[in-house]
Motif scaffolding. Structure first.
Motif, PDB file in Angstrom:
ATOM      1  N   ASP A  86     -18.607 -52.410  27.099  1.00  0.00           N
ATOM      2  CA  ASP A  86     -18.992 -51.117  27.696  1.00  0.00           C
ATOM      3  C   ASP A  86     -20.135 -51.187  28.699  1.00  0.00           C
ATOM      4  OD1 ASP A  86     -16.998 -49.875  26.140  1.00  0.00           O
ATOM      5  OD2 ASP A  86     -18.301 -48.709  24.924  1.00  0.00           O
ATOM      6  N   ALA A  87     -21.157 -51.785  28.125  1.00  0.00           N
ATOM      7  CA  ALA A  87     -22.260 -52.125  28.853  1.00  0.00           C
ATOM      8  C   ALA A  87     -21.975 -53.021  30.240  1.00  0.00           C
ATOM      9  CB  ALA A  87     -23.332 -52.930  28.380  1.00  0.00           C
ATOM     10  N   MET A  90     -19.835 -50.694  32.499  1.00  0.00           N
ATOM     11  CA  MET A  90     -20.921 -49.663  33.305  1.00  0.00           C
ATOM     12  C   MET A  90     -21.750 -50.551  34.199  1.00  0.00           C
ATOM     13  SD  MET A  90     -22.944 -47.874  30.064  1.00  0.00           S
ATOM     14  CE  MET A  90     -22.241 -46.559  29.246  1.00  0.00           C
ATOM     15  N   GLY A  93     -19.455 -50.946  37.124  1.00  0.00           N
ATOM     16  CA  GLY A  93     -19.171 -49.613  37.805  1.00  0.00           C
ATOM     17  C   GLY A  93     -20.365 -49.043  38.714  1.00  0.00           C
ATOM     18  N   ALA A  94     -21.800 -49.453  38.140  1.00  0.00           N
ATOM     19  CA  ALA A  94     -22.785 -49.246  38.887  1.00  0.00           C
ATOM     20  C   ALA A  94     -22.782 -50.076  40.230  1.00  0.00           C
ATOM     21  CB  ALA A  94     -23.993 -49.312  37.887  1.00  0.00           C
TER      22      ALA A  94
END
Length: 171
Positions: A86-87, A90, A93-94
């Motif tokens: 997930d990190a 993320m 995505g960031a």
């Protein structure tokens, strides 16, 4: 004393013709008989069996606790792996969002530069038009002043009459 016969002397007193070591043996046999009569070996083995059963149940409980702990460890390891994924997602995505913002900012700045360039070119064109208009106006003023002075110097009343007649005849 050297020729005296050896006599066996008992170490302790004797009763009823039985020596002390024999009395100890008889007492031991009586004690063992009482133990058997009162079922002491059964009590000992029963106590040992109970202790064995208790230890076995503790071992089973320890196995269950170990299995549960391993299950929790595996579950948390999976959660940690999921959290890491997930990190990572993320972060990706960031990064994509930051790239998109950067591209938008770059496009906006290029559009703003183009707009400002057009505005500057329009201002320069307007200034050129104003300058050309000013030069034309000054040229017209200078030409009209020059033509007035030339006409005044070279034209007289006769020339005006001839010019007026010519204009009227062309109409």
């Amino acid at each position: 004393m050297a020729n005296l016969p050896l006599l066996l002397v008992a170490d302790g007193p004797s009763a009823l013709g039985v020596d002390s070591y024999q009395w100890v043996s008889i007492a031991m046999l009586v004690l063992i008989g009482v133990f058997v009569w009162k079922k002491v070996p059964g009590l000992i083995t029963g106590g040992l069996d109970n202790k064995i059963a208790e230890i076995k149940s503790q071992l089973d409980e320890a196995k269950d606790l170990r299995a549960e702990a391993e299950k929790l460890r595996d579950e948390y390891a999976a959660k940690i792996a999921g959290a890491a994924k997930d990190a990572e997602a993320m972060m990706e995505g960031a990064q994509r969002e930051a790239d998109a913002i950067l591209e938008k900012a770059q496009a906006d700045s290029e559009a703003m530069v183009a707009r400002r360039k057009r505005m500057t070119e329009d201002k320069i064109a307007a200034a050129e038009r104003d300058a050309v208009a000013g030069v034309r106006a000054a040229a017209v003023d200078a030409a009209s002043i020059a033509s007035r002075s030339l006409i005044a110097d070279k034209h007289g009343a006769d020339a005006d009459k001839a010019l007026a007649d010519e204009v009227i005849s062309s109409l």
